[in-house]
Motif scaffolding. Structure first.
Motif, mmCIF file in Angstrom:
data_model
loop_
_atom_site.group_PDB
_atom_site.id
_atom_site.type_symbol
_atom_site.label_atom_id
_atom_site.label_comp_id
_atom_site.label_asym_id
_atom_site.label_seq_id
_atom_site.Cartn_x
_atom_site.Cartn_y
_atom_site.Cartn_z
ATOM 1 N N ASP A 19 -2.359 5.190 16.626
ATOM 2 C CA ASP A 19 -3.401 5.449 17.466
ATOM 3 C C ASP A 19 -4.641 5.392 16.554
ATOM 4 O OD1 ASP A 19 -5.100 5.855 19.795
ATOM 5 O OD2 ASP A 19 -5.438 7.943 19.141
ATOM 6 N N SER A 20 -5.537 4.286 16.392
ATOM 7 C CA SER A 20 -6.632 4.004 15.716
ATOM 8 C C SER A 20 -7.724 4.839 16.130
ATOM 9 C CB SER A 20 -7.157 2.463 15.470
ATOM 10 O OG SER A 20 -7.440 2.321 17.059
ATOM 11 N N LYS A 21 -7.814 5.429 17.287
ATOM 12 C CA LYS A 21 -9.118 5.957 17.810
ATOM 13 C C LYS A 21 -9.003 7.418 17.257
ATOM 14 C CE LYS A 21 -9.650 3.592 22.120
ATOM 15 N NZ LYS A 21 -10.911 2.845 21.776
ATOM 16 N N ASN A 63 -1.248 8.768 8.738
ATOM 17 C CA ASN A 63 -2.285 8.036 9.502
ATOM 18 C C ASN A 63 -2.289 6.729 9.671
ATOM 19 O OD1 ASN A 63 -4.666 10.023 6.866
ATOM 20 N ND2 ASN A 63 -4.290 10.271 9.110
ATOM 21 N N THR A 64 -2.941 6.215 10.710
ATOM 22 C CA THR A 64 -2.801 5.050 11.118
ATOM 23 C C THR A 64 -3.237 3.924 9.982
ATOM 24 O OG1 THR A 64 -3.555 5.426 13.300
ATOM 25 C CG2 THR A 64 -4.027 3.069 12.625
ATOM 26 N N HIS A 65 -4.288 4.348 9.199
ATOM 27 C CA HIS A 65 -4.495 3.211 8.156
ATOM 28 C C HIS A 65 -3.492 3.321 6.896
ATOM 29 C CE1 HIS A 65 -6.560 6.926 6.211
ATOM 30 N NE2 HIS A 65 -6.239 6.517 5.155
ATOM 31 N N VAL A 66 -2.805 4.067 6.757
ATOM 32 C CA VAL A 66 -1.489 4.183 5.988
ATOM 33 C C VAL A 66 -0.397 3.175 6.346
ATOM 34 C CG1 VAL A 66 0.389 5.502 4.858
ATOM 35 C CG2 VAL A 66 -1.828 6.603 5.222
ATOM 36 N N VAL A 67 0.040 3.238 7.460
ATOM 37 C CA VAL A 67 1.105 2.343 7.749
ATOM 38 C C VAL A 67 0.734 0.920 8.227
ATOM 39 C CG1 VAL A 67 2.881 4.101 8.469
ATOM 40 C CG2 VAL A 67 1.220 3.266 10.232
ATOM 41 N N GLY A 68 -0.756 0.958 8.940
ATOM 42 C CA GLY A 68 -1.332 -0.283 9.566
ATOM 43 C C GLY A 68 -0.446 -0.998 10.464
ATOM 44 N N ASP A 69 -0.451 -2.527 9.966
ATOM 45 C CA ASP A 69 0.304 -3.311 10.617
ATOM 46 C C ASP A 69 1.585 -4.032 9.675
ATOM 47 O OD1 ASP A 69 -0.909 -3.450 12.899
ATOM 48 O OD2 ASP A 69 -2.551 -4.788 12.104
ATOM 49 N N ASN A 106 -3.775 10.488 -0.827
ATOM 50 C CA ASN A 106 -3.415 11.941 0.042
ATOM 51 C C ASN A 106 -3.462 11.598 1.502
ATOM 52 O OD1 ASN A 106 -4.856 13.790 -2.391
ATOM 53 N ND2 ASN A 106 -3.265 14.662 -1.214
ATOM 54 N N SER A 107 -3.960 10.483 2.305
ATOM 55 C CA SER A 107 -4.085 10.175 3.369
ATOM 56 C C SER A 107 -2.729 10.314 3.989
ATOM 57 C CB SER A 107 -4.668 8.872 3.618
ATOM 58 O OG SER A 107 -6.073 8.888 3.295
ATOM 59 N N GLY A 108 -2.586 10.881 5.207
ATOM 60 C CA GLY A 108 -1.564 11.049 5.984
ATOM 61 C C GLY A 108 -0.597 12.418 5.280
ATOM 62 N N GLY A 148 0.868 -1.379 0.029
ATOM 63 C CA GLY A 148 -0.059 0.010 -0.013
ATOM 64 C C GLY A 148 0.764 1.025 -0.002
ATOM 65 N N GLN A 149 0.431 2.249 -0.328
ATOM 66 C CA GLN A 149 0.968 3.523 -0.107
ATOM 67 C C GLN A 149 0.067 4.669 0.374
ATOM 68 O OE1 GLN A 149 2.326 4.583 -4.265
ATOM 69 N NE2 GLN A 149 0.208 4.904 -5.063
ATOM 70 N N GLY A 150 0.691 5.763 0.656
ATOM 71 C CA GLY A 150 0.111 6.804 1.228
ATOM 72 C C GLY A 150 1.016 8.076 1.411
#
Length: 362
Positions: free
Chosen positions: A50-52, A22-28, A127-129, A6-8
């Protein structure tokens, strides 16, 4: 072997290599590669996420890196020009401009703690992050999400305010995790309008109504009761439920805060020692719902107290109240909305939250 990539976007906030995204950019992710605008590439270490709030912090090992200055989101005005930078659809170093459409956006269903800057600067997948900048080139937000029915830009984008992100960053650097404050109250859904305020002896609208108080929690120990209307936090007017929840969450545990409340038409200030938000469930004791099931359905519930029943026009205090419904969720599609009273689950009567959780669990 199946491999997912993935990329962001992201941006440097210090010369020694700290990067916000963003959390969803780096994830796990097992491996994170950072590519700078000048073509240099680095392997990055995940410091924490921090997912919250959708804020994540990573770091590359390098010195004297160019980094962005931090601005003040509180100084933003509606209509002020802003600049969004990122890599939409993999197109490197893309810049779009727009204005601040709104501030303090919440109840969107993106994160648990929402206080978004809304902008019409084009934000697209990728664009996220990335940073949202003011006209002085200072970061005032992290581009996080878009409202879209097509997956592309529709003129509504959301950014996490940079002051919130920096608070998360400081905690991740210091402790590797995020600790939030709480006071142990359940808030009545909806605003305190003039009619509701008058019924509680207050002359003007505004503030938030306490529906219930966790036994032996910080608020209970400070003398806060069900039916109190909180009007100020540390001398600042309380706007609504989401902003109050976010403001309390940012306060470090064990710190004392002053809360001004209205009870029986009289203002009173109490001192509350903020507690540590529990790891599981919602702050508020008996008002917590079952996150495993209700999160999928897209709604939250709370106890129906006598005060809340009276305000909402219900004749008794049996059942549970829907406190919040997530936009676009199964619950919303089924026609549920905040303030509705649930009396039965699969023909089993529910009189309180425990009954409801037991029935749903079956």
């Amino acid at each position: 072997m199946f491999r997912q990539t993935g990329q962001g976007s992201g941006f440097l906030i210090s010369k020694d290599g700290y990067i916000l995204t963003n959390t969803h950019v780096v994830g796990d992710a097992d491996k994170i590669t950072v590519r700078l605008a000048d073509g240099r590439e680095f392997k990055a270490k995940r410091i924490g996420a921090d997912s919250k709030t959708e804020v994540a912090l990573i770091k590359v090992e390098a010195d004297n890196l160019p980094y962005l200055a931090i601005g003040k989101p509180d100084n933003l005005a509606i209509g002020e020009w802003v600049i969004a930078i990122g890599n939409p659809f993999g197109l490197k170093e893309t810049l779009t401009v727009g204005v601040v459409s709104a501030k303090g956006r919440s109840n969107i269903g993106i994160t648990d703690y929402e206080d978004f800057i809304q902008t019409d600067a084009a934000i697209n997948p990728g664009n996220s992050g990335g940073p949202l900048l003011n006209i002085d080139g200072e970061v005032i937000g992290i581009n996080t999400a878009i409202y879209s029915q097509s997956g592309g830009y529709m003129g509504i984008g959301f950014a996490v305010p940079i002051d919130l992100a920096m608070n998360i960053k400081d905690q991740l650097v210091a402790n590797g995790k995020v600790t939030r404050g709480y006071i142990g109250v359940i808030l009545n859904p909806g605003e305190v309008n003039e009619e509701m305020a008058k019924s509680f002896g207050r002359a003007e609208a505004g503030g938030i109504l306490i529906a219930d108080v966790q036994k032996d929690g910080p608020a209970d120990k400070a003398g806060i009761r069900s039916g109190d209307i909180l009007v100020e936090l540390a001398g600042k007017k309380i706007k609504d439920n989401p902003s109050f929840r976010s403001d309390v969450a940012r306060i470090l545990p064990n710190k004392k805060i002053d809360l001004t409340l209205c009870r029986d038409g009289k203002l009173k200030t109490v001192s509350v020692t903020v507690g540590t938000f529990p790891d599981e469930g919602l702050a508020g004791g008996d008002g917590k719902d079952d996150p495993a099931v209700l999160e999928k359905l897209g709604f939250e519930i709370q106890e129906l107290t006598d005060d809340v029943a009276q305000q909402l026009g219900y004749t008794d205090s049996k059942g549970v109240i829907i406190a919040q419904v997530d936009p676009g969720s199964r619950a919303q599609e089924a026609g549920l909305s905040a303030g509705m009273l649930i009396l039965e689950v699969n023909r089993s009567e529910v009189t309180n939250v425990k009954d409801f959780e037991k029935a749903v669990g079956k």
